[in-house]
Structures are given as structure tokens and as C-alpha cells.
Motif scaffolding. Structure first.
Motif, PDB file in Angstrom:
ATOM      1  N   VAL A 213      18.731 -10.641 124.317  1.00  0.00           N
ATOM      2  CA  VAL A 213      19.407 -11.946 124.311  1.00  0.00           C
ATOM      3  C   VAL A 213      19.878 -12.432 122.962  1.00  0.00           C
ATOM      4  N   THR A 214      19.276 -12.073 121.689  1.00  0.00           N
ATOM      5  CA  THR A 214      19.680 -12.260 120.709  1.00  0.00           C
ATOM      6  C   THR A 214      21.210 -11.744 120.203  1.00  0.00           C
ATOM      7  N   PHE A 215      21.297 -10.437 120.744  1.00  0.00           N
ATOM      8  CA  PHE A 215      22.585  -9.802 120.825  1.00  0.00           C
ATOM      9  C   PHE A 215      23.616 -10.504 121.610  1.00  0.00           C
ATOM     10  N   TYR A 216      23.167 -11.066 122.775  1.00  0.00           N
ATOM     11  CA  TYR A 216      24.256 -11.862 123.563  1.00  0.00           C
ATOM     12  C   TYR A 216      24.830 -12.925 122.793  1.00  0.00           C
ATOM     13  N   PHE A 217      23.884 -13.576 122.072  1.00  0.00           N
ATOM     14  CA  PHE A 217      24.225 -14.772 121.271  1.00  0.00           C
ATOM     15  C   PHE A 217      25.078 -14.406 120.024  1.00  0.00           C
ATOM     16  N   ALA A 218      24.646 -13.162 119.510  1.00  0.00           N
ATOM     17  CA  ALA A 218      25.436 -12.726 118.409  1.00  0.00           C
ATOM     18  C   ALA A 218      27.024 -12.431 118.919  1.00  0.00           C
ATOM     19  N   LYS A 219      26.925 -11.778 119.947  1.00  0.00           N
ATOM     20  CA  LYS A 219      28.397 -11.544 120.481  1.00  0.00           C
ATOM     21  C   LYS A 219      29.048 -12.476 120.881  1.00  0.00           C
ATOM     22  N   LYS A 220      28.391 -13.668 121.400  1.00  0.00           N
ATOM     23  CA  LYS A 220      29.135 -14.939 121.742  1.00  0.00           C
ATOM     24  C   LYS A 220      29.673 -15.757 120.694  1.00  0.00           C
ATOM     25  N   LEU A 225      26.256 -14.265 111.766  1.00  0.00           N
ATOM     26  CA  LEU A 225      25.039 -13.718 110.687  1.00  0.00           C
ATOM     27  C   LEU A 225      24.013 -14.111 111.104  1.00  0.00           C
ATOM     28  N   GLU A 226      23.783 -15.430 111.427  1.00  0.00           N
ATOM     29  CA  GLU A 226      22.238 -15.722 111.607  1.00  0.00           C
ATOM     30  C   GLU A 226      21.587 -15.003 112.684  1.00  0.00           C
ATOM     31  N   PHE A 227      22.615 -14.671 113.565  1.00  0.00           N
ATOM     32  CA  PHE A 227      22.059 -13.967 115.041  1.00  0.00           C
ATOM     33  C   PHE A 227      21.520 -12.555 114.512  1.00  0.00           C
ATOM     34  N   ILE A 228      22.645 -11.976 113.973  1.00  0.00           N
ATOM     35  CA  ILE A 228      22.264 -10.352 113.309  1.00  0.00           C
ATOM     36  C   ILE A 228      20.992 -10.597 112.552  1.00  0.00           C
ATOM     37  N   VAL A 229      20.851 -11.407 111.769  1.00  0.00           N
ATOM     38  CA  VAL A 229      19.473 -11.496 110.763  1.00  0.00           C
ATOM     39  C   VAL A 229      18.553 -11.367 111.816  1.00  0.00           C
ATOM     40  N   LEU A 257      22.830  -1.888 123.683  1.00  0.00           N
ATOM     41  CA  LEU A 257      23.063  -3.009 123.086  1.00  0.00           C
ATOM     42  C   LEU A 257      24.139  -3.141 121.908  1.00  0.00           C
ATOM     43  N   LEU A 258      24.214  -1.871 121.438  1.00  0.00           N
ATOM     44  CA  LEU A 258      25.158  -1.858 120.257  1.00  0.00           C
ATOM     45  C   LEU A 258      26.626  -1.532 120.861  1.00  0.00           C
ATOM     46  N   VAL A 259      26.766  -1.053 121.933  1.00  0.00           N
ATOM     47  CA  VAL A 259      28.021  -0.803 122.765  1.00  0.00           C
ATOM     48  C   VAL A 259      28.519  -2.253 123.059  1.00  0.00           C
ATOM     49  N   TYR A 260      27.464  -2.855 123.789  1.00  0.00           N
ATOM     50  CA  TYR A 260      27.738  -4.194 124.019  1.00  0.00           C
ATOM     51  C   TYR A 260      28.162  -4.878 123.008  1.00  0.00           C
ATOM     52  N   LEU A 261      27.425  -5.147 121.752  1.00  0.00           N
ATOM     53  CA  LEU A 261      27.675  -6.074 120.661  1.00  0.00           C
ATOM     54  C   LEU A 261      29.168  -5.837 120.326  1.00  0.00           C
ATOM     55  N   TYR A 262      29.466  -4.256 119.941  1.00  0.00           N
ATOM     56  CA  TYR A 262      30.643  -4.339 119.321  1.00  0.00           C
ATOM     57  C   TYR A 262      31.934  -3.986 120.057  1.00  0.00           C
ATOM     58  N   SER A 263      31.655  -4.180 121.433  1.00  0.00           N
ATOM     59  CA  SER A 263      33.047  -4.113 122.178  1.00  0.00           C
ATOM     60  C   SER A 263      33.595  -5.533 122.342  1.00  0.00           C
ATOM     61  N   LYS A 265      36.595  -8.503 120.913  1.00  0.00           N
ATOM     62  CA  LYS A 265      37.408  -9.003 119.671  1.00  0.00           C
ATOM     63  C   LYS A 265      36.790  -9.417 118.277  1.00  0.00           C
ATOM     64  N   ASN A 266      35.588  -9.818 118.560  1.00  0.00           N
ATOM     65  CA  ASN A 266      35.044 -10.125 117.202  1.00  0.00           C
ATOM     66  C   ASN A 266      33.949  -9.162 116.465  1.00  0.00           C
ATOM     67  N   TRP A 267      34.436  -7.651 116.875  1.00  0.00           N
ATOM     68  CA  TRP A 267      33.654  -6.860 116.124  1.00  0.00           C
ATOM     69  C   TRP A 267      33.511  -6.539 114.686  1.00  0.00           C
ATOM     70  N   LYS A 268      34.614  -7.229 114.147  1.00  0.00           N
ATOM     71  CA  LYS A 268      34.955  -7.024 112.692  1.00  0.00           C
ATOM     72  C   LYS A 268      34.009  -7.876 112.048  1.00  0.00           C
ATOM     73  N   TYR A 269      33.794  -9.412 112.616  1.00  0.00           N
ATOM     74  CA  TYR A 269      32.727 -10.140 111.812  1.00  0.00           C
ATOM     75  C   TYR A 269      31.361  -9.739 112.113  1.00  0.00           C
ATOM     76  N   THR A 270      31.071  -9.142 113.402  1.00  0.00           N
ATOM     77  CA  THR A 270      29.975  -8.482 113.686  1.00  0.00           C
ATOM     78  C   THR A 270      29.652  -7.307 112.736  1.00  0.00           C
ATOM     79  N   LEU A 271      30.465  -6.500 112.201  1.00  0.00           N
ATOM     80  CA  LEU A 271      30.263  -5.446 111.322  1.00  0.00           C
ATOM     81  C   LEU A 271      29.864  -5.718 109.821  1.00  0.00           C
TER      82      LEU A 271
END
Length: 434
Positions: A213-220, A225-229, A257-263, A265-271
Motif C-alpha cells: 500500500v505504501t507503493f500505491y501511495f508512492a505511485k499515486k 520521496l516520503e513514501f519511498i523512504v 511491486l517494482l514493476v507496478y511502481l515504475y510503470s 509517467k512519474n517513473w523519473k521522480y520515483t527513480l
């Protein structure tokens, strides 16, 4: 904000978990649990939609700081808790006249109940304790039926916020446990972790279901940064549970989860957030080498320790072969002292205890869980399906299915999703009529 809306707010969820952490930290569950049970009782008898009772119930599970009572010292509130809950549910059903035995999980639940009854014919004995364990299974089903038929609307996002906050709560409790021990390295080497309400594997099961669920909010969230931490913190706390089964199961889930998170348009910020977080982690590890080396050494030994799993699995298979149709009964496995034990594998446990008949019921239940979860494909439903998958993966090597820490949360998730699906259908119908 109206008084009614407060109970559906993030502030309400945060307040409950903050109170829970306070009572757990100070070992005041003698006061906290009756307070939460009383609050839940009031919600049940006053609210037609019982959704606000869910966070009270879930937080109460993580409040208990000790469970090592003797039979003559069990607090009175533990006996009164189920009485108060059942009384509240009874008043709610009478007052609001809800339907009860309706839901897409009904076939699998009924089939499992019949399998449980039929297994008693092969059981070595059937006593009051046997009936007690059977009733516990019925209580899981009753919770599903009650919450399914006493909620209204789509509360999926509310559930996700609750799971996010509970994941943070449990992670903080794990961290505080290690901060309070005299010797962290000794605690790691001897796997002493016990939060009161749960030991290593129980904690791991919850974290496996909450971390996605933390990955969900990180993707959303665009700047996440706070959700990745938070996700990394939760993963580290999962490692600190030293649950080998939990760690292996989550490693499998992490790929999804990694496939979910990095798929997306926001993958650059996530990276970027991931690089900053991992860089910080490297510095933490570098300046705490002894602690992390001790943990690594513990993991290394865990990987090669013989825990007797294969002998247990072989015993389950032999029990199934001896009673292939209906199994050997609930107490198919007992220890030398005659205490109930499970087979550390969901499929083999059901086969050994309830036979092929029970295995069919398990397959029906699991199929319906994912069917309900993925009826509407969205980021919300996909992440909850991954969370359910993670718990089932953990169930391949540890006691998960039929255990309270999984079944209560699982049926609440399914009830929320099934209600959300129905709300979507009704909404589409009303839009069509216009």
C-alpha cells in the motif's frame, strides 16, 4: 468537517493509531482495549454504515503489549471483548435490519464449513477444544458477512489509507522493540522479537500486506520521496522480524511491486527518490556496521538452518494419503504435549486436515478473492491483489491461512472491495437511467 465525516477522515485514522502506539508503548492495554471496544460498540449501534468500526478493530489488534498471562490472570476485559462486540453486532442487525448471509465468498465458506464437519469423522478425537477451533473458523466467516452487508459505498481509498498508517505503526513498534532491548545484536542473533500481540511470523504477515500500500501511495504521488523512504523503512523492519518465510515471500512480491511502481509517467521522480533513499541507507549501514553484520550473519545461518519443514510437509502428505477424501481432522498435527500445531503450508495443511474436499473449498475461496479484487482493474485493486498474493505466498512456508492475523484482515479487504464493486454497478445504473 461534520461530525459524521470525521470518522471517514485521515485525521481519524491517524488519531486512532497514535492512541494505539501510546497504549502499546506504555503497556496500558488494560485501559486502551476497553476504550476501543466501547468505541466500536457505539459505532456498531449508532452507525448504519459500520466502516468507521474497521480502523478501531484493526488498531485494537496492535495495542496488546503482552500475552503471557496464566489462565487465572487473564484480564476480565479479554472475556468481555467478544461479548461487547457480539452484542453491538446484534443490536446493529436488529436496528438496521441488514441482510447477513450474502456475498460472493459464500460458496467457498460453506464448502469449507462442510469439509470441516466431514473431517471430524476421521479425527482421532472430537472434544470441546475441537468445537472451539471450529467456531473460530465460523467467526471469520461471520465477520465477512457482517461487514459486507453493513457497509455502503466505495471505501477502497479509506481502506488503503488505514493500511498505510497501520504499516507505519507496526514498523515503529518493531523499531521501538529493538531500541528498548539491552543488546540489539543478541536480540537479532537469538530472534527474541515479540511485540506482545505477535511474534516474528505474525508481524511479517501484516507487513507483507501493508508494505504494498505504501507503493500505491508512492505511485499515486508525483513527488514521492516520503513514501519511498517509508517503504524502505518498512522493508528494513520486515528484515528485522527475522521471519525467513516472510522475507522470502516478500522478495517474490517485491518484483511485482517494482514493476507496478515504475510503470507510468512519474517513473523519473520515483527513480530520483529511490536513489536518494538508497544513498541514505548506505550511509546508515556504513556507520552501523556491527548491527547490520550481525543481522546478515543471522540471515546467513537462517538460510541453511534445518527447521524441520520437510519432515512436517511429509507428515502432512502421509496424513492426506491415509484420509484422502476428508482428511484427518482439525487436530491432524499435535506436538508431544498434545498442543495444536499447523503444517506450515496452506495447501498441505488443508489437505492433511480436510482432505481433497477441503482443498476444493480452498481453491474456490482463493479464486473468488482475486476475482473480487480484480473485478475493477485500477491502481487500487491491483495493489490490494498484490497484498493478498503476498500473504498467500507467505502461507507456502509459514502458518498464515486460518490464522487470525491473516483471516481478519483478508475478509475485511474482500468485504470492502465487494461493496465497492456493487457501489460502482449501482452508480453506473443510475447514470444510465439519467
Amino acid at each position: 468537517m461534520t461530525k459524521q465525516r470525521f470518522f471517514y477522515s485521515t485525521a481519524y485514522l491517524l488519531l486512532l493509531s497514535a492512541i494505539t502506539l501510546f497504549f502499546w508503548t506504555n503497556k496500558l492495554e488494560n485501559y486502551g482495549l476497553p476504550l476501543f471496544v466501547g468505541a466500536m460498540f457505539l459505532v456498531l449501534i449508532l452507525f448504519k454504515d459500520v466502516t468507521p468500526a474497521i480502523p478501531i478493530l484493526m488498531n485494537a489488534l496492535f495495542m496488546i503489549s503482552k500475552t503471557s498471562w496464566s489462565l487465572d490472570a487473564i484480564p476480565l476485559y479479554l472475556y468481555l471483548t467478544p461479548v461487547a462486540l457480539l452484542l453491538g453486532i446484534g443490536i446493529h442487525l436488529i436496528r438496521f435490519r441488514n441482510k447477513l448471509f450474502r456475498g460472493k465468498m459464500t460458496l467457498g465458506i460453506v464448502w469449507m464449513f462442510v469439509a470441516m464437519i466431514l473431517s471430524s469423522f476421521n479425527a482421532a478425537f472430537v472434544d470441546l477444544n475441537y468445537v472451539f477451533y471450529a467456531v473460530v473458523g465460523l467467526l471469520y466467516a461471520f465477520m465477512y458477512f457482517f461487514f459486507l452487508n453493513s457497509m455502503s459505498g466505495d471505501h477502497t481509498e479509506y481502506l488503503l489509507k488505514l493500511m498505510l498508517i497501520l504499516g507505519a505503526l507496526i514498523s515503529v513498534e518493531v523499531m521501538m522493540y529493538y531500541l528498548q532491548v539491552d543488546d540489539i545484536i543478541y536480540a537479532l542473533e537469538n530472534k527474541t522479537i515479540n511485540l506482545g500481540w505477535g511474534i516474528s511470523n505474525y508481524i511479517a504477515t501484516y507487513l507483507i500486506m501493508f508494505i504494498p500500500v505504501t507503493f500505491y501511495f508512492a505511485k499515486k504521488t508525483k513527488f514521492n520521496l516520503e513514501f519511498i523512504v517509508l517503504a524502505l523503512f518498512q522493508i528494513i523492519m520486515l528484515l528485522f522480524t527475522l521471519s525467513r518465510g516472510g522475507i522470502v515471500a516478500f522478495t517474490f512480491v517485491l518484483l511485482f511491486l517494482l514493476v507496478y511502481l515504475y510503470s507510468g509517467k512519474n517513473w523519473k521522480y520515483t527513480l530520483l527518490s529511490s536513489v536518494l533513499t538508497l544513498g541514505s541507507l548506505f550511509l546508515i549501514v556504513y556507520f552501523n556496521k556491527d548491527l547490520f553484520l550481525a543481522m546478515f550473519d543471522r540471515f546467513q545461518r537462517l538460510l541453511f538452518d534445518d527447521t524441520g519443514r520437510f519432515e512436517i510437509y511429509l507428515d502432512a502428505w502421509n496424513k492426506f494419503k491415509a484420509n484422502p477424501l476428508f482428511g484427518a481432522g482439525i487436530f491432524a498435527r499435535l506436538d508431544e504435549a498434545g498442543n495444536y500445531r499447523m503444517f506450515h503450508n496452506t495447501v498441505l495443511h488443508i489437505m492433511a486436515t480436510f482432505g481433497a474436499f477441503g482443498l476444493v473449498s480452498l481453491l474456490i475461496q482463493v479464486f473468488m478473492m482475486f476475482k473480487i479484487a480484480l473485478t475493477r482493474i485500477s491502481n487500487q485493486t491491483v495493489i490490494l491483489a498484490i497484498a493478498i498474493m503476498g500473504a498467500h505466498a507467505h502461507g507456502m512456508v509459514d502458518n498464515v491461512y486460518l490464522m487470525p492475523q491473516f483471516m481478519i484482515l483478508l475478509f475485511l479487504i474482500i468485504a470492502v472491495l465487494e461493496n465497492a464493486n456493487e457501489a460502482k454497478i449501482l452508480n453506473n445504473l443510475s447514470m444510465g437511467e439519467r
